[in-house]
Scaffold this motif. Structure first.
Motif, PDB file in Angstrom:
ATOM      1  N   VAL A  36     -32.264   7.762   7.164  1.00  0.00           N
ATOM      2  CA  VAL A  36     -31.933   6.451   7.730  1.00  0.00           C
ATOM      3  C   VAL A  36     -31.100   6.618   8.993  1.00  0.00           C
ATOM      4  O   VAL A  36     -31.374   5.982  10.013  1.00  0.00           O
ATOM      5  CB  VAL A  36     -31.191   5.590   6.676  1.00  0.00           C
ATOM      6  N   HIS A  37     -30.111   7.497   8.959  1.00  0.00           N
ATOM      7  CA  HIS A  37     -29.277   7.683  10.151  1.00  0.00           C
ATOM      8  C   HIS A  37     -30.040   8.406  11.262  1.00  0.00           C
ATOM      9  O   HIS A  37     -29.838   8.112  12.441  1.00  0.00           O
ATOM     10  CB  HIS A  37     -27.999   8.423   9.788  1.00  0.00           C
TER      11      HIS A  37
ATOM     12  N   GLY B 228     -32.281   5.713  12.689  1.00  0.00           N
ATOM     13  CA  GLY B 228     -31.477   4.744  13.436  1.00  0.00           C
ATOM     14  C   GLY B 228     -31.027   5.280  14.784  1.00  0.00           C
ATOM     15  O   GLY B 228     -31.121   4.595  15.800  1.00  0.00           O
ATOM     16  N   LEU B 229     -30.541   6.511  14.798  1.00  0.00           N
ATOM     17  CA  LEU B 229     -30.104   7.119  16.057  1.00  0.00           C
ATOM     18  C   LEU B 229     -31.276   7.327  17.007  1.00  0.00           C
ATOM     19  O   LEU B 229     -31.178   7.019  18.200  1.00  0.00           O
ATOM     20  CB  LEU B 229     -29.410   8.451  15.763  1.00  0.00           C
TER      21      LEU B 229
ATOM     22  N   THR C 211     -34.121   5.687  17.085  1.00  0.00           N
ATOM     23  CA  THR C 211     -34.613   4.390  17.553  1.00  0.00           C
ATOM     24  C   THR C 211     -33.673   3.787  18.583  1.00  0.00           C
ATOM     25  O   THR C 211     -34.124   3.218  19.587  1.00  0.00           O
ATOM     26  CB  THR C 211     -34.795   3.429  16.370  1.00  0.00           C
ATOM     27  N   ALA C 212     -32.365   3.904  18.351  1.00  0.00           N
ATOM     28  CA  ALA C 212     -31.400   3.368  19.322  1.00  0.00           C
ATOM     29  C   ALA C 212     -31.527   4.079  20.662  1.00  0.00           C
ATOM     30  O   ALA C 212     -31.535   3.428  21.721  1.00  0.00           O
ATOM     31  CB  ALA C 212     -29.977   3.501  18.771  1.00  0.00           C
TER      32      ALA C 212
ATOM     33  N   GLY D  31     -30.887  -1.485  19.833  1.00  0.00           N
ATOM     34  CA  GLY D  31     -30.952  -0.223  19.096  1.00  0.00           C
ATOM     35  C   GLY D  31     -29.846  -0.101  18.064  1.00  0.00           C
ATOM     36  O   GLY D  31     -30.083   0.324  16.929  1.00  0.00           O
ATOM     37  N   LEU D  32     -28.632  -0.469  18.447  1.00  0.00           N
ATOM     38  CA  LEU D  32     -27.518  -0.422  17.495  1.00  0.00           C
ATOM     39  C   LEU D  32     -27.700  -1.436  16.374  1.00  0.00           C
ATOM     40  O   LEU D  32     -27.359  -1.167  15.219  1.00  0.00           O
ATOM     41  CB  LEU D  32     -26.198  -0.648  18.228  1.00  0.00           C
TER      42      LEU D  32
ATOM     43  N   TRP E 276     -30.160  -0.018  13.937  1.00  0.00           N
ATOM     44  CA  TRP E 276     -29.508   1.012  13.122  1.00  0.00           C
ATOM     45  C   TRP E 276     -28.632   0.362  12.048  1.00  0.00           C
ATOM     46  O   TRP E 276     -28.617   0.793  10.897  1.00  0.00           O
ATOM     47  CB  TRP E 276     -28.704   1.915  14.022  1.00  0.00           C
TER      48      TRP E 276
ATOM     49  N   LEU F 163     -30.893  -1.159   9.408  1.00  0.00           N
ATOM     50  CA  LEU F 163     -31.495  -0.067   8.651  1.00  0.00           C
ATOM     51  C   LEU F 163     -30.513   0.486   7.628  1.00  0.00           C
ATOM     52  O   LEU F 163     -30.873   0.728   6.468  1.00  0.00           O
ATOM     53  CB  LEU F 163     -31.956   1.020   9.621  1.00  0.00           C
ATOM     54  N   SER F 164     -29.263   0.663   8.018  1.00  0.00           N
ATOM     55  CA  SER F 164     -28.240   1.157   7.092  1.00  0.00           C
ATOM     56  C   SER F 164     -27.950   0.149   5.993  1.00  0.00           C
ATOM     57  O   SER F 164     -27.821   0.518   4.819  1.00  0.00           O
ATOM     58  CB  SER F 164     -26.949   1.474   7.854  1.00  0.00           C
TER      59      SER F 164
END
Length: 190
Positions: free
Chosen positions: A37-38, A41-42, A44-45, A138-139, A142, A145-146
């Motif tokens: 997930v992280h 997320g990173l 994608t951001a 993006g953030l 993330w 997502l988290s």
């Protein structure tokens, strides 16, 4: 400067691409495991920031002056595809503890990446705000997502009625998250 900060805050929380504009839901449902997930997320951001910024520059320095605006989607999709592999390679070298392998299909199928470039070209408020919207989106992706992974882990061991197990309870949770984020709308006045 405050306009850029408010735009960043608004793109991350209030006008979230996943919850407000249902873009990028597919990677949200496919990612599992805290480290994936992280990593997703990173990645994608970073990809939203790069494609949103470079897409804005390509649009305003190349496509609009040459009157080729009908090729926007093709240019942005090509830009997105060309940036995924180098980005994942570089992130994998910088952060070897996160599993960036296998994220290519999730990033390629993320409609939020193309959506942010379309929103940047539609609004046209300048490069600074395009960068702020891209980074905020993006953030925000993330963050959602988290939160969605946390919701998935909490519902995994609970006694949920059979018709609501799996995807239905996840979609109900996403809807409740969207309502909660909608409550933030009154914080920023335009």
């Amino acid at each position: 400067m405050t306009e850029i900060a408010l735009t960043l805050f608004s793109a991350a929380l209030i006008n979230n691409l996943v919850l407000h504009w249902p873009l990028g839901v597919n990677p949200l449902l496919a990612a599992n495991g805290r480290t994936q997930v992280h990593a997703l997320g990173l990645a994608t951001a970073c990809l939203m920031l790069m494609v949103g910024t470079l897409g804005y520059l390509i649009d305003h320095w190349l496509l609009v002056p040459a009157n080729l605006t009908s090729l926007r989607l093709l240019a942005w999709l090509s830009l997105s595809v060309l940036l995924i592999a180098p980005l994942l390679h570089r992130l994998g070298r910088w952060l070897p503890t996160l599993p960036f392998d296998g994220l290519w299909p999730l990033l390629l199928g993320n409609a939020g990446i193309l959506g942010i470039t379309l929103l940047n070209s539609r609004d046209d408020h300048g490069l600074g705000l395009a960068v702020a919207v891209s980074l905020g989106a993006g953030l925000g992706f993330w963050l959602v997502l988290s939160l969605f992974d946390d919701l998935r882990q909490r519902t995994f061991d609970n006694d949920i009625p059979r018709p609501f197990r799996g995807l239905p309870i996840q979609l109900i949770g996403a809807g409740l998250m969207a309502v909660a984020f909608l409550g933030l709308r009154g914080l920023v006045k335009a």
